[in-house]
Design a protein around this motif. Sequence first.
Motif, mmCIF file in Angstrom:
data_model
loop_
_atom_site.group_PDB
_atom_site.id
_atom_site.type_symbol
_atom_site.label_atom_id
_atom_site.label_comp_id
_atom_site.label_asym_id
_atom_site.label_seq_id
_atom_site.Cartn_x
_atom_site.Cartn_y
_atom_site.Cartn_z
ATOM 1 N N GLU A 122 7.532 10.940 4.121
ATOM 2 C CA GLU A 122 6.656 12.039 3.722
ATOM 3 C C GLU A 122 5.307 11.817 4.380
ATOM 4 O OE1 GLU A 122 5.164 11.250 -0.597
ATOM 5 O OE2 GLU A 122 7.214 10.470 -0.497
ATOM 6 N N SER A 126 0.504 12.745 0.939
ATOM 7 C CA SER A 126 1.409 12.654 -0.208
ATOM 8 C C SER A 126 1.578 11.203 -0.677
ATOM 9 C CB SER A 126 2.765 13.255 0.163
ATOM 10 O OG SER A 126 3.662 13.160 -0.904
ATOM 11 N N ILE A 127 1.615 10.285 0.260
ATOM 12 C CA ILE A 127 1.741 8.862 -0.092
ATOM 13 C C ILE A 127 0.507 8.408 -0.872
ATOM 14 C CG2 ILE A 127 1.820 6.517 0.857
ATOM 15 C CD1 ILE A 127 3.532 7.743 3.169
ATOM 16 N N TRP A 128 -0.690 8.790 -0.399
ATOM 17 C CA TRP A 128 -1.921 8.403 -1.090
ATOM 18 C C TRP A 128 -2.005 9.041 -2.476
ATOM 19 C CZ3 TRP A 128 -4.613 4.305 -0.055
ATOM 20 C CH2 TRP A 128 -4.625 3.794 1.236
ATOM 21 N N VAL A 129 -1.545 10.282 -2.609
ATOM 22 C CA VAL A 129 -1.496 10.928 -3.929
ATOM 23 C C VAL A 129 -0.587 10.121 -4.849
ATOM 24 C CG1 VAL A 129 -0.673 12.983 -5.162
ATOM 25 C CG2 VAL A 129 -2.111 13.238 -3.137
ATOM 26 N N GLY A 130 0.502 9.625 -4.317
ATOM 27 C CA GLY A 130 1.404 8.783 -5.099
ATOM 28 C C GLY A 130 0.741 7.499 -5.559
ATOM 29 N N TYR A 131 -0.103 6.904 -4.713
ATOM 30 C CA TYR A 131 -0.823 5.695 -5.107
ATOM 31 C C TYR A 131 -1.779 5.995 -6.259
ATOM 32 C CZ TYR A 131 0.767 3.471 -0.722
ATOM 33 O OH TYR A 131 1.514 2.948 0.301
ATOM 34 N N LYS A 133 -1.399 8.325 -8.458
ATOM 35 C CA LYS A 133 -0.547 8.555 -9.631
ATOM 36 C C LYS A 133 -0.120 7.218 -10.241
ATOM 37 C CE LYS A 133 3.540 10.991 -11.187
ATOM 38 N NZ LYS A 133 4.691 11.829 -10.804
ATOM 39 N N ARG A 134 0.224 6.257 -9.391
ATOM 40 C CA ARG A 134 0.609 4.929 -9.898
ATOM 41 C C ARG A 134 -0.561 4.267 -10.617
ATOM 42 N NH1 ARG A 134 4.099 1.456 -5.823
ATOM 43 N NH2 ARG A 134 4.197 0.132 -7.664
ATOM 44 N N GLN A 137 -0.744 5.543 -14.049
ATOM 45 C CA GLN A 137 0.335 5.012 -14.873
ATOM 46 C C GLN A 137 0.168 3.524 -15.162
ATOM 47 O OE1 GLN A 137 3.565 6.078 -12.266
ATOM 48 N NE2 GLN A 137 3.787 8.113 -13.166
#
Length: 152
Positions: A122, A126-131, A133-134, A137
């Motif tokens: 991806e 998108s990868i940075w958005v995932g970071y 999000k992590r 969490q």
Amino acid sequence: MDAQHTHARNLLKLIRDRVEAKEPPIVGYAVAATLMGLKGAAYARMIGQVCSRIDAASFVAGWPMLALHMVRKPDGGLNPASFEDPGWIPWEQEFKNEAQSHQWSVEQVDDVLSALDGLPDEGALSIWVGYLKRESQKPGFIRYNLHRKVKS
């Protein structure tokens, strides 16, 4: 393998050669594109995304942002657009400090290359958005990865 990933591998190989030869950072995305055999300024935006992907791999590998350090603005400064998302404000200065002060070895660049190949298929954004999000969490995720190998 998508074009962004292919270009990231190619740029990372150029960066590796510069680290090995102890050469200074590349100054300008257009210069980076030209060194990669692309037609300079027309690829500047794409090079920014490629650098972001390399930095995502650096982060997941536990190293500072390699592309932020090795691909600078034409004036030699760090690219301020690397931190446009306000979610990164709490860590922006740490990322910049680590990137500017780190002395890279070829082995560390190879570590980033391995991490690059392990990134999801991806775009970098998108990868940075995932970071981020992590981090929401599991608070501390970002600071841990930012300093994981540098401080150990």
